[in-house]
Design a protein around this motif. Structure first.
Motif, PDB file in Angstrom:
ATOM      1  N   ARG A 333       0.819  -1.225   0.000  1.00  0.00           N
ATOM      2  CA  ARG A 333       0.000   0.000   0.000  1.00  0.00           C
ATOM      3  C   ARG A 333       0.843   1.261   0.000  1.00  0.00           C
ATOM      4  NH1 ARG A 333      -5.217  -0.851   0.729  1.00  0.00           N
ATOM      5  NH2 ARG A 333      -5.803  -2.930   1.442  1.00  0.00           N
ATOM      6  N   ASP A 334       0.323   2.268  -0.678  1.00  0.00           N
ATOM      7  CA  ASP A 334       0.956   3.574  -0.701  1.00  0.00           C
ATOM      8  C   ASP A 334       0.917   4.163   0.722  1.00  0.00           C
ATOM      9  OD1 ASP A 334       0.983   6.252  -2.989  1.00  0.00           O
ATOM     10  OD2 ASP A 334       1.134   6.482  -0.809  1.00  0.00           O
ATOM     11  N   PRO A 335       2.100   4.549   1.271  1.00  0.00           N
ATOM     12  CA  PRO A 335       2.107   5.034   2.651  1.00  0.00           C
ATOM     13  C   PRO A 335       1.290   6.316   2.835  1.00  0.00           C
ATOM     14  CG  PRO A 335       4.326   5.145   1.689  1.00  0.00           C
ATOM     15  CD  PRO A 335       3.447   4.477   0.693  1.00  0.00           C
ATOM     16  N   GLU A 336       1.152   7.109   1.777  1.00  0.00           N
ATOM     17  CA  GLU A 336       0.415   8.376   1.902  1.00  0.00           C
ATOM     18  C   GLU A 336      -1.095   8.140   1.796  1.00  0.00           C
ATOM     19  OE1 GLU A 336       2.110  11.037   2.605  1.00  0.00           O
ATOM     20  OE2 GLU A 336       4.028   9.997   2.310  1.00  0.00           O
ATOM     21  N   THR A 337      -1.509   7.432   0.732  1.00  0.00           N
ATOM     22  CA  THR A 337      -2.947   7.321   0.461  1.00  0.00           C
ATOM     23  C   THR A 337      -3.581   6.073   1.067  1.00  0.00           C
ATOM     24  OG1 THR A 337      -2.606   6.034  -1.542  1.00  0.00           O
ATOM     25  CG2 THR A 337      -2.576   8.435  -1.786  1.00  0.00           C
ATOM     26  N   GLU A 339      -3.794   3.396  -0.457  1.00  0.00           N
ATOM     27  CA  GLU A 339      -4.304   2.592  -1.586  1.00  0.00           C
ATOM     28  C   GLU A 339      -3.296   1.511  -1.970  1.00  0.00           C
ATOM     29  OE1 GLU A 339      -7.271   3.032  -3.191  1.00  0.00           O
ATOM     30  OE2 GLU A 339      -7.661   4.483  -1.580  1.00  0.00           O
ATOM     31  N   VAL A 341      -0.889  -0.380  -4.304  1.00  0.00           N
ATOM     32  CA  VAL A 341      -0.133   0.152  -5.441  1.00  0.00           C
ATOM     33  C   VAL A 341      -0.195  -0.827  -6.625  1.00  0.00           C
ATOM     34  CG1 VAL A 341       1.446   1.451  -3.945  1.00  0.00           C
ATOM     35  CG2 VAL A 341       2.082  -0.853  -4.728  1.00  0.00           C
ATOM     36  N   GLU A 345       5.201  -0.732  -8.513  1.00  0.00           N
ATOM     37  CA  GLU A 345       5.312   0.466  -7.671  1.00  0.00           C
ATOM     38  C   GLU A 345       5.658   0.086  -6.231  1.00  0.00           C
ATOM     39  OE1 GLU A 345       1.946   3.041  -7.986  1.00  0.00           O
ATOM     40  OE2 GLU A 345       2.161   3.169 -10.163  1.00  0.00           O
ATOM     41  N   GLY A 347       5.533   0.375  -2.137  1.00  0.00           N
ATOM     42  CA  GLY A 347       4.640   0.720  -1.028  1.00  0.00           C
ATOM     43  C   GLY A 347       5.037  -0.057   0.212  1.00  0.00           C
ATOM     44  N   LEU A 382       9.404  -1.496   2.933  1.00  0.00           N
ATOM     45  CA  LEU A 382       8.975  -1.024   1.610  1.00  0.00           C
ATOM     46  C   LEU A 382       9.286  -2.093   0.574  1.00  0.00           C
ATOM     47  CD1 LEU A 382      10.394   2.609   1.839  1.00  0.00           C
ATOM     48  CD2 LEU A 382       7.971   1.952   1.873  1.00  0.00           C
ATOM     49  N   GLN A 384       8.098  -3.925  -3.534  1.00  0.00           N
ATOM     50  CA  GLN A 384       7.369  -3.844  -4.802  1.00  0.00           C
ATOM     51  C   GLN A 384       7.212  -5.263  -5.339  1.00  0.00           C
ATOM     52  OE1 GLN A 384      11.418  -2.327  -6.867  1.00  0.00           O
ATOM     53  NE2 GLN A 384       9.575  -1.638  -7.851  1.00  0.00           N
TER      54      GLN A 384
END
Ligand code: MCA
Ligand code: AMP
Length: 500
Positions: A333-337, A339, A341, A345, A347, A382, A384
């Motif tokens: 998952r994207d750490p900011e959103t 969501e 990835v 990408e 996450g 982190l 991918q």
């Protein structure tokens, strides 16, 4: 009585003559003798007043009796809490107090130094060494039969303390199901059976050496060359008799530094597993070139046991940790959103499965921060995933340095450094190290006349285990910060790399 872990790992071996542990002096301990010894420890602990669910904190050497103590705790329904032998008395005091341990077992030579700590924590103090110690004596005198205490899959089997990026170390609670499900998955996935001989040179106070190494072998019924630690001579000497080895990357770089390590020496081996820290792709390739074996790299955590592994039969890819193990789900998952990835990408990796722990002891807020209600654990690593599904760990969202497979949390060192006279503030970062992969170095911002570095080193040595000691100290006028005021550790790592 039914006891999930004991019935699967130990009870089936009762009365069996097959060798379980091969010891450095050439002698063996059979499975049957080991199960008898476990019962003696279960009796000895129970005689001390320990009741099911009590914690038994253990800081002792790597001995067959240490393993039997774990087995005895399991049989008696007690929670085993293994501790790094390098921890200082101050570090130990925290674990014993926080866990409210009923019993503290230490090496005989540490008894005097720990007596006050045990008393203050309300724990019974007993000792265990090689053939000596008060708990050893009690076990020697105890019966070799013990009425197994009933424990179900959700009951707790072990606490393993793991430090956090902020604040105090947390006791990860692992259930019988957590440990058994993971051991059983690994036996299948890595094809273990009773013909396997595991070369065991890891410490037994962490998931890697204790659960991955030992539980897998107990379940498979193979035997273990039980070495004190990683000694190059002894490992080279034992390799021709082994079929499997599990290690941290430092083991493999050390082996590669020795010319005797080649195809012939490893001819009997079927598998080398690496984990606990990133294995450099170049080590993977050099290993294959030298021995013809492709190391199988896997990824795990104290809180989750093993999560992701390269395949046994398919391509073991250098630089990748492979695919989620059967029964383990992962999300990136994207750490900011928050969501998920897209493939390729980067996450934060999240993990769900029977392997995932029950939460942190007495820390519901910390548990809620890292373990989602839907069962996914946020690892802080982190990663991918490529289009084929191979996962690569590309870094850490958490502030962590891994030295030779041991986790070092900068915050714990910085808290001590910040308190030293002449230090305004500090920052600790990891820099590459040829043997340990990474090692911590400290930056100190002086105030007044500045710190006396000898005193700083002495204070760190008094309070923290050796592997956490910064290998270098550098004075810096001010710490680089971003606009939010957060210390830019990447800039410090860069600076440290240039001043090495
Ligand atoms: C020992 N020293 C270290 C380390 N180990 N310093 C930094 N980092 C280390 N890892 C110190 C010693 O105290 C000694 O200090 C000096 O370094 C040199 O010791 P040396 O003899 O070279 O070291 P060693 O005794 O050979 O140990 C190196 C080691 C060992 C074999 C790499 O650290 C080790 O067994 N690491 C494995 C850790 C592990 O099992 N990790 C799994 C946890 P002095 O000279 O002052 O006496 S992670 C886990 O379980 C997760 C779930 C997972 O995914 O697996
Ligand atoms: P611990 O808290 O001691 O269980 O350490 C777990 C951490 O070790 C993970 O969160 C990762 O950062 C790291 N780790 C374990 N295996 C690997 C691996 N194969 N590659 C990279 N990092 C790893």
């Amino acid at each position: 009585m039914a006891n999930t872990l004991f019935d699967a790992l130990y009870a089936p071996h009762s009365g069996k003559d097959r060798p379980f542990l091969h010891l450095p002096d050439g002698s063996d301990i059979s499975y049957g003798a080991f199960v008898d010894r476990a019962a003696q420890f279960a009796n000895a602990l129970t005689a001390l007043g320990a009741e099911p669910g009590d914690r038994v904190a253990v800081q002792v050497a790597k001995l067959p009796d240490t393993l039997a103590l774990f087995a005895g705790c399991t049989q008696a329904g007690l929670i085993f809490l293994p501790l790094n032998t390098g921890y200082t008395a101050e570090e130990l005091a925290y674990f014993v107090t926080d866990s409210q341990a009923r019993i503290l077992v230490c090496a005989p030579e540490k008894e005097d130094a720990l007596a006050d700590i045990a008393r203050a924590a309300g724990a019974e103090l007993r000792t265990l060494g090689a053939g000596t110690g008060s708990l050893v004596d009690a076990a020697d005198a105890a019966p070799t039969r013990f009425e197994t205490v009933a424990r179900g899959p959700d009951d707790l089997a072990a606490f393993l303390y793991t430090s956090g990026t902020t604040g105090r170390s947390k006791g990860a609670m692992l259930s019988h199901r957590n440990l058994l499900s993971n051991a059983s998955t690994l036996v299948d996935h890595w094809r273990f059976d009773e013909n396997d001989v595991l070369l065991h040179a890891l410490p037994i106070f962490h998931t890697h050496g204790l659960f991955v190494g030992m539980n897998v072998m107990l379940l498979a019924g193979g035997s273990v060359i039980f070495q004190q630690g990683f000694d190059l001579e002894q490992v080279v000497g034992a390799l021709p008799d082994a079929t499997v080895m599990m290690g941290v990357p430092t083991f493999y770089t050390r082996l590669l530094s020795d010319d005797r390590f080649d195809r012939d020496l490893t001819r009997n081996m079927r598998l080398f597993v690496s984990g606990s820290a990133p294995l450099l792709a170049e080590t993977h390739r050099a290993f294959e070139e030298r021995t013809g074996h492709r190391i199988l790299e896997r990824y795990g955590m104290t809180e989750t046991n093993m999560n992701i592994s390269n395949p046994y039969d398919g391509e073991r890819r250098a630089g990748s940790v492979g695919f989620p193990l059967p029964g383990v789900e992962i999300e990136i998952r994207d750490p900011e959103t928050g969501e998920a990835v897209a493939p390729g990408e980067v996450g934060i990796i999240e993990v769900r499965g029977k392997n995932v722990f029950q939460g942190y002891w007495n820390m519901p807020e910390k548990t809620a921060e890292e373990l989602r209600e839907n069962g996914f654990f946020i690892t802080g690593d982190l990663g991918q995933r490529d289009a084929e599904g191979y996962v690569t760990i590309v870094g850490r969202a958490k502030d962590l340095v891994i030295s030779g497979g041991y986790n070092v949390y900068p915050k714990e060192i910085e808290d001590i450094l910040d308190d030293q006279p002449g230090v305004l503030e500090s920052a600790v970062v990891g820099v590459p190290h040829p043997d340990f992969g990474e090692t911590p170095v400290a930056f100190l911002v002086p105030e007044g006349d500045g710190p006396d570095l000898e005193n700083v080193r002495a204070e760190v040595a008094r309070r923290l285990a050796r592997y956490k000691h910064p290998q270098g100290y550098e004075l810096i006028e001010e710490l680089p910060r971003n606009t939010m005021g957060k210390v830019q550790k990447a800039a410090l790592r860069e600076r440290a790399a240039h001043t090495e």
